[in-house]
Design a protein around this motif. Structure first.
Motif, PDB file in Angstrom:
ATOM      1  N   UNK A  44       0.836  -1.200   0.000  1.00 38.45           N
ATOM      2  CA  UNK A  44       0.000   0.000   0.000  1.00 38.45           C
ATOM      3  C   UNK A  44       0.874   1.253   0.000  1.00 38.45           C
ATOM      4  N   UNK A  45       1.904   1.241   0.808  1.00 42.41           N
ATOM      5  CA  UNK A  45       2.813   2.396   0.871  1.00 42.41           C
ATOM      6  C   UNK A  45       3.516   2.585  -0.479  1.00 42.41           C
ATOM      7  N   UNK A  46       3.968   1.487  -1.073  1.00 42.55           N
ATOM      8  CA  UNK A  46       4.636   1.568  -2.378  1.00 42.55           C
ATOM      9  C   UNK A  46       3.690   2.113  -3.444  1.00 42.55           C
ATOM     10  N   UNK A  47       2.431   1.665  -3.433  1.00 41.71           N
ATOM     11  CA  UNK A  47       1.465   2.177  -4.409  1.00 41.71           C
ATOM     12  C   UNK A  47       1.214   3.661  -4.192  1.00 41.71           C
ATOM     13  N   UNK A  48       1.171   4.089  -2.946  1.00 42.19           N
ATOM     14  CA  UNK A  48       0.987   5.512  -2.660  1.00 42.19           C
ATOM     15  C   UNK A  48       2.140   6.345  -3.184  1.00 42.19           C
ATOM     16  N   UNK A  49       3.342   5.851  -2.992  1.00 44.34           N
ATOM     17  CA  UNK A  49       4.521   6.569  -3.498  1.00 44.34           C
ATOM     18  C   UNK A  49       4.527   6.624  -5.030  1.00 44.34           C
ATOM     19  N   UNK A  50       4.135   5.504  -5.658  1.00 46.25           N
ATOM     20  CA  UNK A  50       4.092   5.471  -7.119  1.00 46.25           C
ATOM     21  C   UNK A  50       3.043   6.449  -7.647  1.00 46.25           C
ATOM     22  N   UNK A  51       1.886   6.526  -6.981  1.00 44.61           N
ATOM     23  CA  UNK A  51       0.845   7.466  -7.391  1.00 44.61           C
ATOM     24  C   UNK A  51       1.323   8.905  -7.221  1.00 44.61           C
ATOM     25  N   UNK A  52       2.050   9.150  -6.156  1.00 45.22           N
ATOM     26  CA  UNK A  52       2.586  10.487  -5.929  1.00 45.22           C
ATOM     27  C   UNK A  52       3.600  10.869  -7.004  1.00 45.22           C
ATOM     28  N   UNK A  53       4.464   9.939  -7.374  1.00 44.21           N
ATOM     29  CA  UNK A  53       5.446  10.204  -8.425  1.00 44.21           C
ATOM     30  C   UNK A  53       4.763  10.430  -9.768  1.00 44.21           C
ATOM     31  N   UNK A  54       3.697   9.673 -10.028  1.00 46.51           N
ATOM     32  CA  UNK A  54       2.946   9.856 -11.271  1.00 46.51           C
ATOM     33  C   UNK A  54       2.288  11.233 -11.295  1.00 46.51           C
ATOM     34  N   UNK A  55       1.780  11.673 -10.144  1.00 46.95           N
ATOM     35  CA  UNK A  55       1.160  13.000 -10.059  1.00 46.95           C
ATOM     36  C   UNK A  55       2.185  14.103 -10.320  1.00 46.95           C
TER      37      UNK A  55
END
Length: 101
Positions: A44-55
């Protein structure tokens, strides 16, 4: 029987129960519940970081808005799943607390 002997007998019984209790042995190839929760939280944390980087990449023009929406939706789903699991664990714990001794 002396209190020391009673304590020793209780400790021996508790040790015997823990070594012979069904479900206390680890199934071959299966992670325990704590490991599974830890892995899920890490994901979940990794997905959050990936979404943040995509943003951030979308703000600089490096990716499509569709990719941002997809990443955020996946992260939201993962977070909702973890909240649901947390709620189930708490409900199970509360049920155990209500059990008579």
């Amino acid at each position: 029987m002396t209190p020391a002997a009673a304590i020793k007998a209780y400790a021996a019984a508790a040790d015997a129960a823990m070594t012979k209790a069904p479900g206390t042995e680890k199934t071959a190839g299966m992670p325990d519940f704590g490991e599974m929760l830890g892995t899920a939280m890490t994901n979940v944390v990794e997905q959050g970081r990936a979404a943040e980087q995509t943003s951030v990449a979308a703000l600089t023009g490096g990716t499509d808005p569709v990719n941002v929406v997809t990443a955020v939706a996946e992260t939201e789903l993962a977070l909702e799943t973890m909240v649901s699991i947390r709620d189930k664990v708490i409900a199970a714990y509360e049920e155990i607390l209500r059990m008579p001794i």
